[in-house]
Design a protein around this motif. Structure first.
Motif, mmCIF file in Angstrom:
data_model
loop_
_atom_site.group_PDB
_atom_site.id
_atom_site.type_symbol
_atom_site.label_atom_id
_atom_site.label_comp_id
_atom_site.label_asym_id
_atom_site.label_seq_id
_atom_site.Cartn_x
_atom_site.Cartn_y
_atom_site.Cartn_z
ATOM 1 N N LEU A 148 3.892 5.787 3.172
ATOM 2 C CA LEU A 148 3.867 6.791 4.231
ATOM 3 C C LEU A 148 3.606 6.112 5.569
ATOM 4 C CD1 LEU A 148 1.623 9.473 2.478
ATOM 5 C CD2 LEU A 148 4.128 9.458 2.661
ATOM 6 N N TYR A 149 3.849 6.863 6.625
ATOM 7 C CA TYR A 149 3.585 6.358 7.974
ATOM 8 C C TYR A 149 2.764 7.375 8.747
ATOM 9 C CZ TYR A 149 7.100 2.890 6.978
ATOM 10 O OH TYR A 149 7.787 1.856 6.416
ATOM 11 N N PRO A 150 2.025 6.904 9.738
ATOM 12 C CA PRO A 150 1.364 7.848 10.633
ATOM 13 C C PRO A 150 2.439 8.681 11.339
ATOM 14 C CG PRO A 150 0.622 5.578 11.048
ATOM 15 C CD PRO A 150 1.772 5.496 10.098
ATOM 16 N N GLY A 193 -5.749 7.564 2.397
ATOM 17 C CA GLY A 193 -6.200 6.346 3.048
ATOM 18 C C GLY A 193 -5.310 5.144 2.759
ATOM 19 N N ASP A 194 -4.524 5.223 1.683
ATOM 20 C CA ASP A 194 -3.641 4.116 1.343
ATOM 21 C C ASP A 194 -2.235 4.318 1.884
ATOM 22 O OD1 ASP A 194 -5.449 2.527 -0.193
ATOM 23 O OD2 ASP A 194 -5.387 4.114 -1.702
ATOM 24 N N LEU A 195 -2.010 5.483 2.492
ATOM 25 C CA LEU A 195 -0.681 5.826 2.996
ATOM 26 C C LEU A 195 0.379 5.726 1.893
ATOM 27 C CD1 LEU A 195 -0.609 4.164 6.557
ATOM 28 C CD2 LEU A 195 -0.536 6.588 6.042
ATOM 29 N N ARG A 224 2.156 1.835 -7.490
ATOM 30 C CA ARG A 224 1.720 2.739 -6.428
ATOM 31 C C ARG A 224 1.151 2.005 -5.227
ATOM 32 N NH1 ARG A 224 -1.152 7.897 -9.380
ATOM 33 N NH2 ARG A 224 0.621 8.415 -10.713
ATOM 34 N N VAL A 225 1.244 0.688 -5.225
ATOM 35 C CA VAL A 225 0.691 -0.063 -4.102
ATOM 36 C C VAL A 225 1.815 -0.560 -3.190
ATOM 37 C CG1 VAL A 225 -1.566 -0.759 -4.939
ATOM 38 C CG2 VAL A 225 0.462 -1.967 -5.755
ATOM 39 N N VAL A 226 1.455 -0.848 -1.928
ATOM 40 C CA VAL A 226 2.482 -1.132 -0.932
ATOM 41 C C VAL A 226 3.152 -2.494 -1.094
ATOM 42 C CG1 VAL A 226 1.546 0.428 0.800
ATOM 43 C CG2 VAL A 226 0.742 -1.928 0.733
ATOM 44 N N LYS A 227 2.590 -3.329 -1.948
ATOM 45 C CA LYS A 227 3.179 -4.648 -2.141
ATOM 46 C C LYS A 227 3.115 -4.951 -3.628
ATOM 47 C CE LYS A 227 2.709 -8.974 0.311
ATOM 48 N NZ LYS A 227 1.677 -9.748 1.015
ATOM 49 N N ASN A 228 4.235 -5.405 -4.194
ATOM 50 C CA ASN A 228 4.280 -5.526 -5.638
ATOM 51 C C ASN A 228 5.552 -6.251 -6.041
ATOM 52 O OD1 ASN A 228 4.204 -5.129 -8.386
ATOM 53 N ND2 ASN A 228 4.436 -2.922 -8.300
#
Ligand SMILES: Cc1cc2nc3c(=O)[nH]c(=O)nc-3n(C[C@H](O)[C@H](O)[C@H](O)COP(=O)(O)OP(=O)(O)OC[C@H]3O[C@@H](n4cnc5c(N)ncnc54)[C@H](O)[C@@H]3O)c2cc1C
Lengths: 383, 493
Positions: free
Chosen positions: A191-193, A81-83, A160-164
């Protein structure tokens, strides 16, 4: 050497190949212990993943032993869910992409040698591919990294988060460092869809037509997955007319709209897009494999003009969004001349072991290497 | 000024700077130094020793060389809107302000890039190129004042960074002045130049590795279609759950922002939220962009997901004017807090997006426990929270309690797998929390980089990394040796 290695990794994980010990530690802690041992003994280490790029240069030269990440191949965390996904460095790239396909997700990378290569190898070489057009480079995908320093300490940066933005971005420093600063053991990616459905078009024509097509496409509403320029020689090798070509991969829910728009734009340039079945990008990637493979960078708008003199003789692919690409030379061509030519316009040509750097940068980079690996243990052939 | 007796290093620098820059571009009078004593985090204040206002790379280089010779620390400053005390002066420092370096040096549409000086204000870049159909993607809410140099140093984000990435994803190359005054060019006009990625390393270095004096940015072409949806919910958790559902459905909008009840109240009182629905517990703003058909398909899917999670209503804005209206309240949110409370303290934690409902509830609980109201306005798509703690600085002890509460929120973010800063940086404010995310060895490794670029520890010292003086005895940490011989790691964690 064997006596000291065996207690750490066990006999089963040590092999003797081509006169060198190949050590394949099954855990990160064991890997770190081996590096520590090498540090204490000043043994030089060649790092390999799946060994997919061993033929690029002679990466084992000068090394006392070979450390392979092949058994560090665990999936650490997939947060659907977090991609985001965290994997160990030995995980195979192809296996990871097919794992993610089940979830309709993907890594935004389509590197060369993708059937064999490991994640660590992709990161250490920073090799992206045609999808770079949409997703940007390998370094842009990395959220966090864990690596073993030359003194055997396991350290991390990012998260592990998308912004940091906490702390220095060592992910960027390690990506594309060819294993000269640390041994990468674990990486977290965004990740991407999965981009579906997809269709690939090839447009061929004169250099003028391609130049116009390039400019119009980059300014159009179309947001392709990939947008590449090919030399006439490359297309001829793949069974097409010996003419310049532009390949466009489209994907997503607006694919029909984009296809129509592409046809209109192409018509405006006097060319007709042909649908190509199968994985064209992969065929191109195979064609451009070593020997002779060079990475090049040119301002995208000048690519056609700059490479015109050799486009009939060498396979060349330029990603038009970035100006990066691959040129496959041979024994007869004047590499140094081309290195200088490209550098004049702010570009480069690198053969994986001889990047051209101006003195102040070379000095800084040497200092970084010295700070991270004062004994020059890692990849002695790599810098 | 020290007229009798020996001249201090600052006295000597003052004279040399005046010679170099002229009298009007060197500031030393205490009253003139006042505007420079803090950045956007106004609870910390410290006057600099001197302020200099260079115009060119050569001048910056000269200034840093002189500082280096005198062993005087320097602190770079852009517009001073930073929220982590990054541009907070250190005692006796030279503050290098880029506000006169404001030129857009060149624009190349064919190769989609622009070269700017560091003092150029963020939204000037988009203004300069929008006529030709391009824009510069990272758009901090402070974009009408903050500088590109500050953005580079903080690796700033914005409301459109979900799909297009933050500053680091848009910087191709830089002219960079090292702390000894040497000038290097990192990166280039093409991404991924050979060698180590120094450009990527320097973005986000918070002024601790030198000063950016020219920056090459990537331009994006403006999308064909853009739509902004506004969904109103009873509860902020429902808005959070909608964000997870949208991402889970494989849709990546250009941006997704949440404002909770308290922040809505603030922007309404400030007159910036007239188009927001009355009585909502939270709103979710979603911008979808791309080709027309995909924008249609995605807006429809997003609308359905909003209703599925109990949205009371969904408004759609298509024209640029309508969209601007919907964004206006969001961009004014921080400033509007002044309507609710004399002071506010912004936190900047990041969490995995799927943890939003849990963490929001926890923040509310913590706020209640400490007895403070906490407003939430945040980049929900990225999981980047901005809890705004409302307080009154004139009440003794409140600031300390607020900082403590802020710290608890950060720890919560780390506990669920997140980070202590998504975009505002560590600066002076959060360095003591670095050990909650990183081990002694991790921090030591970062200090190795520092050793290479700034062995004498002159560039914005005391920022990012914990020190015993500021973080107390409890924070055992890694020290960089000010003499710069070797780094000595105090292995006392
Ligand atoms: C109302 C408000 C809203 C905000 N919204 C956002 C947001 O949405 N997203 C976001 O990311 N941030 C946001 N911020 C924070 C802030 O605006 C950003 O961090 C911005 O990038 C700071 O730019 P500045 O020019 O003000 O830099 P300053 O505050 O002057 O400096 C910031 C840091 O950069 C360093 N620095 C400045 N110039 C240079 C240079 N040329 N070379 C090297 N280092 C340099 C300084 O030393 C300091 O460490 C907001 C702030 C406010 C007040």
């Amino acid at each position: 050497m064997n006596d000291l290695l065996t207690p750490i990794v066990g006999e089963a994980n040590i092999q003797s190949r081509e006169g060198k010990f190949w050590v394949t530690p099954p855990t990160q802690a064991q890997m770190a212990a081996v590096v520590k041992l090498c540090h204490d003994r000043a043994w030089k280490i060649a790092i390999v993943g799946q060994g997919s790029k061993l033929h690029w240069r002679n990466p084992l030269a000068g090394a006392d032993l070979v450390l392979s990440t092949a058994k560090l191949d665990r999936l650490v965390d997939h947060s659907q869910g977090d991609l985001t996904i965290t994997v160990e460095a030995g995980y195979r790239f192809a296996a990871l992409q097919s794992f993610l396909t089940q979830y309709q997700q993907c890594l935004g990378i389509d590197p060369p040698y993708r059937e064999q290569c490991s994640i660590g190898g992709v990161v250490a070489t920073g090799e992206s591919g045609s999808w770079r057009h949409r997703y940007n480079s390998v370094r842009d995908q990395i959220l966090g990294i864990k690596f073993i320093r030359s003194d055997g300490e396991i350290v991390k940066a990012g998260g592990r988060v998308v912004k940091n933005v906490a702390g220095y971005d060592l992910m960027k420093l390690l990506t594309g460092s060819y294993g000269t600063l640390g041994l990468i053991t674990e990486v977290t990616f965004r990740l991407y869809p999965l981009p579906t459905p997809r269709v690939f078009y090839l447009c061929q024509g004169s250099a003028e037509a391609m130049q116009k097509l390039r400019s119009l496409l980059l300014r159009s509403a179309i947001t392709p997955l990939s947008l590449d320029l090919y030399s006439p020689y490359l297309l001829q090798q793949l069974g097409y007319q010996p003419q310049w070509g532009i390949g466009i991969e489209l994907a997503g829910v607006a694919i029909e709209f984009a296809s129509n728009l592409l046809r209109d734009i192409a018509q405006n340039c006097g060319v007709t897009p042909q649908v190509v079945e199968g994985d064209f990008n992969r065929s191109v990637a195979h064609l451009l494999e070593t020997p002779g493979r060079c990475k090049v960078g040119v301002p995208s708008a000048q690519a056609l003009e700059i490479f015109a003199p050799i486009a009939d003789r060498y396979p060349l692919q330029i990603h038009l969004g970035s100006g990066l690409g691959v040129l496959k030379g041979d024994d007869t061509w004047d590499r140094q001349y081309w290195q200088q030519e490209l550098a004049k316009g702010g570009g480069f040509l690198s053969t994986y072991n001889s990047p051209m750097l101006s003195p102040p940068l070379q000095d800084l980079m040497t200092k970084i290497k010295q700070q991270f690996d004062p004994l020059h243990l890692f990849n002695p052939a790599g810098c | 000024m020290n007229l009798i007796g020996k001249q201090t290093p600052l006295d000597r620098l003052f004279a040399q700077f005046q010679q170099l820059l002229g009298k009007e571009r060197v500031v030393r009078a205490p009253s003139d130094l006042l505007p420079y004593e803090c950045d956007g985090l106004t609870s910390y204040k410290q006057k600099p020793g001197l302020v200099v206002l260079p115009r060119s790379t050569a001048e910056v280089s000269h200034i840093l060389r002189l500082c280096y010779q005198e062993g005087v620390p320097f602190v770079p400053r852009g517009a001073g809107t930073g929220l982590s005390g990054g541009a907070l002066p250190v005692e006796g420092c030279v503050l290098v302000v880029t506000s006169l370096m404001r030129q857009i040096l060149s624009i190349d549409y064919e190769n989609q890039r622009v070269v700017v000086q560091p003092g150029v204000v963020n939204n000037w870049v988009t203004q300069a190129v929008s006529g030709a159909g391009f824009y510069y993607a990272p758009d901090p809410s402070s974009q009408s004042v903050c500088t590109i140099g500050g953005n580079v140093a903080e690796n700033s984000g914005g409301v459109h960074c979900l799909k297009y990435g933050v500053t680091t994803n848009h910087v191709l190359g830089m002219k960079w002045v090292l702390p000894d005054g040497a000038v290097v060019e990192v990166g280039g006009i093409i991404p991924e130049m050979p060698g180590y990625d120094l450009c990527g390393l320097l973005v986000g270095s918070e002024g601790t590795l030198g000063i950016a004096t020219e920056i090459t940015l990537r331009l994006l072409k403006s999308p064909e279609a853009v739509r902004v949806l506004l969904a109103a919910f009873h509860r902020v958790e429902a808005a959070g759950a909608t964000v997870s559902d949208i991402i889970g459905a494989g849709i990546i909008p250009a941006g997704m922002e949440i404002m909770d009840r308290l922040s809505l109240e603030a922007v309404k009182q400030a007159g910036a939220g007239s188009c927001y629905p009355e009585g909502a517990g939270a709103i979710l703003l979603i911008e979808v962009d791309g080709m027309t058909p995909e924008v249609e398909v995605y807006s429809e899917a997003v609308t359905q997901l909003c209703f599925k999670n109990g949205a009371k209503q969904v408004q759609v804005a298509t024209t640029p004017e309508e969209r601007l209206q919907l964004w206006k309240g969001r961009k004014a949110a921080f400033a509007a807090m002044g309507k609710l409370s004399p002071n506010y303290y912004v936190q900047d934690g990041v969490i995995p997006r799927t943890q939003l409902p849990y963490v929001l509830a926890e923040i509310e609980r913590l706020g209640a426990e400490y007895g403070f109201k906490v407003a939430n306005v945040f980049h929900a798509g990225d999981g980047n929270l901005h809890p705004l703690i409302l307080y009154d600085q004139s009440i003794p002890g409140q600031l300390e309690q607020v900082e403590h509460l802020g710290g608890e929120i950060l720890k919560l973010c780390v506990q669920v797998g997140g980070s202590i800063s998504g975009e505002h940086g560590i600066g002076a404010d959060k360095r003591c929390y670095m050990p909650t995310m990183f081990s002694a060895a991790d921090l030591e490794t970062m200090q190795w980089v520092r050793q290479v670029f700034d062995p004498r520890n002159l560039a914005n010292p005391t920022k990012i990394f914990p020190t015993p003086r500021t973080c107390g005895e409890s924070a055992k940490f890694v020290l960089s040796n000010p003499q710069g011989k070797e780094n000595l790691a105090a292995e006392v964690w």
